[in-house]
Every structure is written in C-alpha cells, then in structure tokens.
Design a protein around this motif. Sequence first.
Motif, mmCIF file in Angstrom:
data_model
loop_
_atom_site.group_PDB
_atom_site.id
_atom_site.type_symbol
_atom_site.label_atom_id
_atom_site.label_comp_id
_atom_site.label_asym_id
_atom_site.label_seq_id
_atom_site.Cartn_x
_atom_site.Cartn_y
_atom_site.Cartn_z
ATOM 1 N N GLN A 186 -7.650 14.413 -36.355
ATOM 2 C CA GLN A 186 -7.238 15.403 -37.350
ATOM 3 C C GLN A 186 -6.144 14.857 -38.265
ATOM 4 O OE1 GLN A 186 -6.809 18.613 -34.280
ATOM 5 N NE2 GLN A 186 -7.337 19.844 -36.075
ATOM 6 N N GLN A 187 -5.439 13.854 -37.772
ATOM 7 C CA GLN A 187 -4.345 13.286 -38.559
ATOM 8 C C GLN A 187 -4.816 12.146 -39.451
ATOM 9 O OE1 GLN A 187 -1.153 14.323 -38.606
ATOM 10 N NE2 GLN A 187 -1.625 15.971 -37.191
ATOM 11 N N CYS A 188 -5.715 11.341 -38.894
ATOM 12 C CA CYS A 188 -6.104 10.117 -39.586
ATOM 13 C C CYS A 188 -7.621 9.927 -39.485
ATOM 14 C CB CYS A 188 -5.356 8.946 -38.932
ATOM 15 S SG CYS A 188 -5.610 7.406 -39.758
ATOM 16 N N GLY A 189 -8.322 10.213 -40.560
ATOM 17 C CA GLY A 189 -9.786 10.116 -40.548
ATOM 18 C C GLY A 189 -10.229 8.717 -40.934
ATOM 19 N N LEU A 190 -11.228 8.220 -40.216
ATOM 20 C CA LEU A 190 -11.710 6.858 -40.472
ATOM 21 C C LEU A 190 -13.168 6.864 -40.912
ATOM 22 C CD1 LEU A 190 -11.580 3.746 -40.303
ATOM 23 C CD2 LEU A 190 -12.078 3.952 -37.868
ATOM 24 N N LEU A 191 -13.426 6.224 -42.041
ATOM 25 C CA LEU A 191 -14.809 6.015 -42.482
ATOM 26 C C LEU A 191 -15.175 4.571 -42.167
ATOM 27 C CD1 LEU A 191 -17.287 7.087 -44.187
ATOM 28 C CD2 LEU A 191 -16.273 5.814 -46.072
ATOM 29 N N PHE A 192 -16.236 4.394 -41.385
ATOM 30 C CA PHE A 192 -16.650 3.055 -40.980
ATOM 31 C C PHE A 192 -17.463 2.380 -42.084
ATOM 32 C CE2 PHE A 192 -15.620 5.117 -37.116
ATOM 33 C CZ PHE A 192 -15.198 4.132 -36.251
ATOM 34 N N GLN A 193 -17.488 1.062 -42.000
ATOM 35 C CA GLN A 193 -18.237 0.291 -42.992
ATOM 36 C C GLN A 193 -19.731 0.587 -42.905
ATOM 37 O OE1 GLN A 193 -17.366 -3.840 -42.562
ATOM 38 N NE2 GLN A 193 -18.083 -4.362 -44.581
ATOM 39 N N ASN A 194 -20.226 0.716 -41.684
ATOM 40 C CA ASN A 194 -21.643 0.999 -41.485
ATOM 41 C C ASN A 194 -21.814 2.496 -41.268
ATOM 42 O OD1 ASN A 194 -24.283 1.172 -40.767
ATOM 43 N ND2 ASN A 194 -24.135 -0.148 -38.967
ATOM 44 N N SER A 195 -22.237 3.186 -42.328
ATOM 45 C CA SER A 195 -22.288 4.652 -42.243
ATOM 46 C C SER A 195 -23.348 5.131 -41.253
ATOM 47 C CB SER A 195 -22.559 5.245 -43.624
ATOM 48 O OG SER A 195 -23.785 4.759 -44.125
ATOM 49 N N ALA A 196 -24.389 4.307 -41.042
ATOM 50 C CA ALA A 196 -25.482 4.753 -40.162
ATOM 51 C C ALA A 196 -24.985 5.041 -38.746
ATOM 52 C CB ALA A 196 -26.572 3.697 -40.121
ATOM 53 N N THR A 197 -24.027 4.252 -38.273
ATOM 54 C CA THR A 197 -23.563 4.465 -36.903
ATOM 55 C C THR A 197 -22.541 5.604 -36.827
ATOM 56 O OG1 THR A 197 -21.898 2.766 -37.215
ATOM 57 C CG2 THR A 197 -23.915 2.093 -36.129
ATOM 58 N N TYR A 250 -4.288 11.650 -43.462
ATOM 59 C CA TYR A 250 -4.445 10.278 -43.934
ATOM 60 C C TYR A 250 -5.913 9.881 -43.793
ATOM 61 C CZ TYR A 250 0.568 10.301 -43.416
ATOM 62 O OH TYR A 250 1.889 10.640 -43.519
ATOM 63 N N LEU A 251 -6.406 9.182 -44.801
ATOM 64 C CA LEU A 251 -7.795 8.724 -44.765
ATOM 65 C C LEU A 251 -7.806 7.201 -44.748
ATOM 66 C CD1 LEU A 251 -9.277 11.015 -47.533
ATOM 67 C CD2 LEU A 251 -9.937 11.056 -45.140
ATOM 68 N N VAL A 252 -8.597 6.643 -43.844
ATOM 69 C CA VAL A 252 -8.759 5.195 -43.785
ATOM 70 C C VAL A 252 -10.224 4.919 -44.104
ATOM 71 C CG1 VAL A 252 -8.563 3.137 -42.345
ATOM 72 C CG2 VAL A 252 -6.959 5.021 -42.040
ATOM 73 N N LEU A 253 -10.471 4.346 -45.257
ATOM 74 C CA LEU A 253 -11.848 4.200 -45.727
ATOM 75 C C LEU A 253 -12.218 2.722 -45.839
ATOM 76 C CD1 LEU A 253 -11.605 6.824 -48.627
ATOM 77 C CD2 LEU A 253 -12.166 7.229 -46.224
ATOM 78 N N ASP A 254 -13.173 2.319 -45.010
ATOM 79 C CA ASP A 254 -13.598 0.923 -44.976
ATOM 80 C C ASP A 254 -14.818 0.751 -45.899
ATOM 81 O OD1 ASP A 254 -14.024 -1.689 -44.372
ATOM 82 O OD2 ASP A 254 -14.291 -1.416 -42.213
ATOM 83 N N GLU A 255 -14.566 0.306 -47.076
ATOM 84 C CA GLU A 255 -15.600 0.078 -48.093
ATOM 85 C C GLU A 255 -16.496 1.299 -48.306
ATOM 86 O OE1 GLU A 255 -17.524 -3.684 -48.196
ATOM 87 O OE2 GLU A 255 -16.055 -4.593 -46.868
ATOM 88 N N PRO A 256 -15.921 2.383 -48.809
ATOM 89 C CA PRO A 256 -16.709 3.612 -48.962
ATOM 90 C C PRO A 256 -17.765 3.547 -50.055
ATOM 91 C CG PRO A 256 -14.537 3.891 -49.935
ATOM 92 C CD PRO A 256 -14.535 2.565 -49.244
ATOM 93 N N THR A 257 -17.717 2.521 -50.902
ATOM 94 C CA THR A 257 -18.715 2.472 -51.985
ATOM 95 C C THR A 257 -19.668 1.284 -51.842
ATOM 96 O OG1 THR A 257 -17.367 1.092 -53.453
ATOM 97 C CG2 THR A 257 -16.980 3.460 -53.567
ATOM 98 N N SER A 258 -19.664 0.636 -50.667
ATOM 99 C CA SER A 258 -20.439 -0.605 -50.523
ATOM 100 C C SER A 258 -21.935 -0.412 -50.746
ATOM 101 C CB SER A 258 -20.196 -1.228 -49.148
ATOM 102 O OG SER A 258 -20.614 -0.341 -48.147
ATOM 103 N N GLU A 259 -22.451 0.780 -50.440
ATOM 104 C CA GLU A 259 -23.896 0.993 -50.587
ATOM 105 C C GLU A 259 -24.216 1.865 -51.798
ATOM 106 O OE1 GLU A 259 -26.154 1.814 -46.935
ATOM 107 O OE2 GLU A 259 -24.292 1.494 -45.861
ATOM 108 N N LEU A 260 -23.217 2.095 -52.629
ATOM 109 C CA LEU A 260 -23.423 3.031 -53.737
ATOM 110 C C LEU A 260 -23.703 2.317 -55.054
ATOM 111 C CD1 LEU A 260 -20.576 5.610 -53.010
ATOM 112 C CD2 LEU A 260 -22.960 5.696 -52.292
ATOM 113 N N ASP A 261 -24.509 2.981 -55.892
ATOM 114 C CA ASP A 261 -24.762 2.469 -57.238
ATOM 115 C C ASP A 261 -23.551 2.824 -58.118
ATOM 116 O OD1 ASP A 261 -24.948 5.157 -57.649
ATOM 117 O OD2 ASP A 261 -27.108 5.195 -57.981
#
Lengths: 279, 272
Positions: free
Chosen positions: B85-96, B166-177
């Motif tokens: 709830q304090q620190c959200g993490l977005l992984f590089q591989n969104s599928a997992t 806090y948001l920790v985002l690992d390459e959130p646009t890697s698969e985006l156009d």
Amino acid sequence: MTPERPTATSPVVAEAEEAHLPEFVRRIPVGPYRALNPVTKATLAVVAAILAFGVRGWTGPAVVLVVVVSCAWTAGVLRRMAPFALATLPLVASILVVNTFLYPGAHDTIAKLGPLSPTWTGATTALQATLRVVAFGFSAALFALTTPVDDLLVELERRGLGRRGAFVVGSALGAVPSTLERAREVADAQRARGMETEGGLWRRFRGLVPLIGPVLFGALAEVEERTMALEARAFTAPGRRTILRALPDSGRQRAARWLLFVGSVVAVVVTLATPVRLP
Amino acid sequence: MSEGLVLAGASYRYAGASKPTLRSVDLRLDSGRVVGVVGPNESGKSTLCLVVAGLAPGVIGGRLEGSVGLDGIELNAMRSPDLAQQCGLLFQNSATQLSNMTATVFEEVAFGPCNLKLPPVEVIEVWWALRTVGLEKLASRDPVRLSGGQGQLVALASVLALRPRYLVLDEPTSELDPAGTKLVTEALERIVRETGAGILLVEHKTDVLARIADEVLVLDHGTVALSGPAATVLADPRLAELGVEPPAGVRLERAAKASGLEWSAELAEAVG
C-alpha cells in the motif's frame, strides 16, 4: 430443485449493487441451471460420471445423457458442446472397432468380413461403452461451459480452501494454455534457427528435445517473478479477500448435493452387489 | 532517517551470487517528485526496483547492506501487505504481474484492493485507475487476451489501484507504441499532480524522462555513475559513453550547434 437467483437480500449482492459494480462483474446468472452454485454443478458432473460408468446396463448412461442434454439446452450451451462430442470421436471409434470385431468369447457373428467376424455381443457392448463415454463427456462439457473458473475459485476459497489454495488451483488450470503458448513460441524460435519439426515421427520427436529446456526453465523462472508480483499486490494480507460476485447457494441445494451423491453411490452398489438388474 | 523513500549506501547481492549487483547506491524519492533511472542492460536497474520495493531481500532473499527506509522506517521492518500500500511496483514483464485468476480487466485491477479486504464501495475506485491509463473501454475484456501493450497498461492500473504513496515503475512503456507511451507519460504527470505520489521511473526512453523527471540517476555496473537534476544529467556528454541515448532535444541541439546553426531557447521549447 429450484435454484436460487441472487436477490437483493443477499448481503454480497446488496453490497455489490450499492457499490455500483458493473454488470459484467456482478454477472447475475440467467436461467435455472446457470444460477446453480458452482459446487452444485461440480457435484452434478461427479454424479453423472458415477452413474454413467458405475451403473450396469443402458439405464445409467442413458439417464445421464438425457438429463445432461436437457440441462445444456436449458443453459443455452447445447450447440457449443459439439467440439466436446468431436473430441470423444477417437476414443469412441476405437471402442466400437475393438469391441465389435475382437470381443473375446463371442460367437454370435453378424457377418463374415474376410478374416474379421463382428459379433452382436461385441457390438452391443461397444454401443453401451460409447453411450457411457459420450454421457460423461457431455456432463464434463456442460460443467466447463457453464462454470467460469474464477467463480469456482471464489466458491472454493469461500468454503475454506484459502486464497493460497485457490491460487494453486487457478494457476494449475491457467498453466496449461500458457505453457502451450510458451512451447509454441519456443518452437517458432527454434524453427527460425533451422530446427526441423516437420516430417516423420522420429524427426518430430527429436524436435521436441530442444523445447523441453526453455519451456521448463522458463516456467520455473516465472514462478519467482509471480511470487514477487503477488507479494507486491498484497496477496499475503491476512484474512479473507473481498468477494465481488454473489454465488447463490441454499439449504435446498446443499441437501440436493448430498442426496444426489449418496443416491448415485447407492445405485451403483445396488446394481453391482445385488441381483437387481436395470435394463 | 528522514521522510520519503531513502536508500543510503545500499548494496545488494543475490543469493548465491559472488558479486553484488548494486553497490553503495544513494537515492532519495520524495512525495510529488519523479526520479528517473537509466542505464545500459545489466546495470542493476530492475534490482534497484526490487530493493526499493522491499522485495529484495524481503521475498527473494540475498544480502542487503546499507539502509532502505520509508518515512524513517526500515523496509525490512514492514510486512509485505503494508508495504504494497505504501510502495507499488510495476514489473518489467507485465505478463507475470497478472494474477491469472480473474475473468475481466476490472477484476484484475481490483485484485489488489480485494486482497486488502476493502469493501466493494471502495473497490469500485478501480475505475479511477482504469481511467488514468485509458483502459475504461477494456474493463470487461479477458486480461489474458490483451496485446502486450494493453497488458502493460493493465499491470500499471493494478499498481495504481492500491493507491500507493510511492510508485516504482520498471520500464512501464517498454511494450507501448508512441501513442501508448504518450498516454502513460501524461498519466504519470497527472498522478504526481493529483495524488502527490513519488515515482521512481526506470526508463530507456530518455524523452519520457526529459519530460517528467525532476532528477535522473544513471546506473552503470550497479553503481551510480551520474545523478542530479534531469536537465543537467540528460545533457551530460558522458551519457552516451554510458550506453544511454540522450533525449531527442539534446541530440538536435548538439547537431544544430555542430552544423553552426543558431539554437535558441524558443526552438528548444518547440522541440520539447
């Protein structure tokens, strides 16, 4: 058995409506069969299997088939069961051929076809076995087509399986298509690098070897990532998760489940262990 | 230890590894600020994300030296659900990152809030997360049948739905156009403005960092090679030597100056 439609008196439904959850989340079931609790539908599938394979004679599988087809018609999935019927074809074909032509000890020959002698006894046995397989296949199809996996998981979790148990079941069910997808991707990649996957059986078998490593190790690596992702989404928070969808159940359904299960076991015991013979 | 998400001399070594992946990293992320992280492959960016989010060594083991604290509390003293709830993490591989347990995008995004036992009246707030990343129209779709880019947006919405500080985002646009990248960039700007969240953004697209990052940190072989205000770091000539492509504006300015063309502040503004 009259299935309960979820009503506004159900606390989960009331809460969901009050929260204005979208229709596609609340998914109020349409029709009496679809409105049954997932566990009731699972019980029906198990009972159908017990009766189809356990009761001697034509009566068991015939009754199961009639009931299953009626339920499928009521639930509006009769046409969608065609692929399931087709899937049983190889098994049905082998049952028909082996029993009709090679039934041991049968002498009531239908006709002489060169070295082969199909028999009435073999043909009857084959048709009965076919009826059992088809009845069971249809009952499994009915369950699969009318019970969303997530509904089943929610219900199992609500019944004490726990979120971890539900996740294990869900992951196991979800692993099949994702593993096939991964295998397809690896095969495409290997093919692009010159691996031969077409041709004779031996060549196809050899083509499988380079797939095993990447698929297996990829799946194992994914487990660690998934574990971390679940942690990051508060999966290990204590207590039960919020349930967004009402899955109706009632005393009548509970009673019916026990009645059907015990009744099917008794029917099998009676036809196997007593002189009573059904047609 | 002070307010914000603070790494002080943090070094991390994976279990069984002979050398640390991160070495003496200092980093500070305050509410309402965006800190960008760039660096070549194998520089430790994803590991930094795991450490900042408390998953390394908390969940995967390994050895951490130095300190990682959130508002004065060491992360290893916090439980995972509280940390989520304090620190959200977005992984590089969104599928997992997707649970595979839900039938619709809405329910997938609601997975986290449901884990926290929030009542349905609060779970309904996932609409905000879906709107933020432009996924409202896909809410009823099956999450496993989405494209890679859409899946990445679902994963991002799933992180936002927990409303972390806090948001920790690992390459959130890697698969985006380009359109998807623009959408996410604008969404992140809006999140910072409206919620005051602090964002640690690992991103190869330096144009995105040039637009939204307040500070940038360049990682190289697990150490901080450069750090400082985004405009200064992204214009640093050493960036290319570290395997990072400078933003288009910086490259254009250099090309213009090399060709003897006049480069004005108005032109730089127009190039963005």
